[in-house]
Design a protein around this motif. Structure first.
Motif, short mmCIF file in Angstrom:
data_model
loop_
_atom_site.label_atom_id
_atom_site.label_comp_id
_atom_site.label_asym_id
_atom_site.label_seq_id
_atom_site.Cartn_x
_atom_site.Cartn_y
_atom_site.Cartn_z
N PHE A 151 0.84 -1.16 -0.10
CA PHE A 151 -0.09 0.11 -0.12
C PHE A 151 0.81 1.37 -0.17
O PHE A 151 0.34 2.45 -0.09
N ALA A 152 2.17 1.12 0.16
CA ALA A 152 2.88 2.47 0.46
C ALA A 152 3.21 3.00 -0.88
O ALA A 152 3.62 2.73 -2.16
N SER A 153 3.36 4.47 -0.74
CA SER A 153 3.63 5.23 -1.84
C SER A 153 4.87 5.85 -1.52
O SER A 153 5.89 6.12 -2.49
N LYS A 154 5.29 6.10 -0.25
CA LYS A 154 6.56 6.55 0.00
C LYS A 154 6.95 6.20 1.60
O LYS A 154 6.40 6.10 2.55
N VAL A 155 8.37 5.50 1.49
CA VAL A 155 8.82 5.07 2.56
C VAL A 155 10.00 5.89 3.08
O VAL A 155 11.02 5.96 2.31
N THR A 156 10.13 6.45 4.34
CA THR A 156 11.36 7.29 4.85
C THR A 156 11.84 6.52 5.73
O THR A 156 11.31 6.16 6.95
N ASP A 167 -2.13 11.90 3.46
CA ASP A 167 -1.78 12.68 4.80
C ASP A 167 -1.92 11.81 5.96
O ASP A 167 -1.66 12.31 7.05
N VAL A 168 -2.04 10.37 5.87
CA VAL A 168 -2.07 9.49 6.97
C VAL A 168 -0.53 8.86 6.85
O VAL A 168 -0.28 8.35 5.68
N GLU A 169 0.07 8.99 8.02
CA GLU A 169 1.24 8.32 8.08
C GLU A 169 1.54 6.99 8.93
O GLU A 169 0.88 7.33 10.03
N LYS A 170 1.78 6.05 8.71
CA LYS A 170 2.20 4.93 9.55
C LYS A 170 3.76 4.84 9.85
O LYS A 170 4.56 4.68 9.15
N VAL A 171 3.77 4.40 10.94
CA VAL A 171 5.27 4.25 11.74
C VAL A 171 5.59 2.70 11.82
O VAL A 171 4.51 2.14 12.65
N TYR A 172 6.62 2.46 11.74
CA TYR A 172 7.32 1.02 11.88
C TYR A 172 8.62 1.35 12.43
O TYR A 172 9.31 2.03 12.17
N LEU A 178 8.16 -3.88 8.83
CA LEU A 178 7.84 -3.17 7.68
C LEU A 178 8.15 -4.12 6.33
O LEU A 178 7.20 -3.74 5.47
N LYS A 179 9.05 -4.85 6.32
CA LYS A 179 9.23 -5.79 5.17
C LYS A 179 8.20 -6.60 4.82
O LYS A 179 7.79 -6.91 3.66
N LYS A 180 7.36 -7.20 5.96
CA LYS A 180 6.49 -7.88 5.82
C LYS A 180 5.00 -7.30 5.44
O LYS A 180 4.50 -7.59 4.43
N ASP A 181 4.79 -6.18 6.04
CA ASP A 181 3.57 -5.48 5.73
C ASP A 181 3.70 -4.51 4.44
O ASP A 181 2.70 -4.39 3.87
#
Length: 146
Positions: free
Chosen positions: A44-49, A119-124, A130-133
């Protein structure tokens, strides 16, 4: 009331679904499909920081370095869009601001933005999760303990 549903509409829908599926399969080799593959690798990710830490004495976080090496080993560096530093010597730097915003106390951590909700950020704060989800890859038991 209790009567069986007619089979004809169901068969029509099944037939339509089969045709649509077959068209997608036929296009699998096309450039259109291939251009969509990088997006399909993420669930689902568009951007990973990636947020890593630098201590007050200027040294780098060993855990952050270890996790980055694991990302390289897993071949996922191209899936990390940005690397941000949480520098204890500069409490106004972007990494510190992100840590405060998301109430994160461990490093490294990842901030993931959803395509559907920018505008919603999820934190790992655990790489294997992160690798799995996000990257849809399973981790080995040894990695989960890191």
């Amino acid at each position: 009331n209790g009567e069986p549903l007619p089979q004809r509409p169901f068969n029509l829908l099944r037939s339509m679904f089969s045709r649509a599926s077959n068209q997608l399969i036929k296009r699998a080799g096309s450039s259109l499909w291939q251009s969509q593959l990088p997006c399909a690798a993420r669930s689902f990710a568009s951007k990973v920081t990636f947020v890593k830490k630098i201590y007050a004495d200027g040294s780098t976080c060993q855990k952050c370095d270890f996790v980055w090496k694991q990302i390289e080993k897993d071949g996922l560096t191209e899936k990390i869009d940005r690397t941000v530093v949480a520098d204890e010597r500069d409490m106004s730097c972007e990494g510190i601001v992100l840590a405060r915003k998301h109430n994160v106390t461990r490093a490294p951590f990842f901030v993931v933005t959803d395509d559907a909700k920018p505008d919603v950020e999820k934190v790992y704060d655990v790489y294997f999760k992160l690798k799995k989800d996000v990257f849809a890859q399973e981790s080995g038991e040894a990695e989960k303990n890191e």
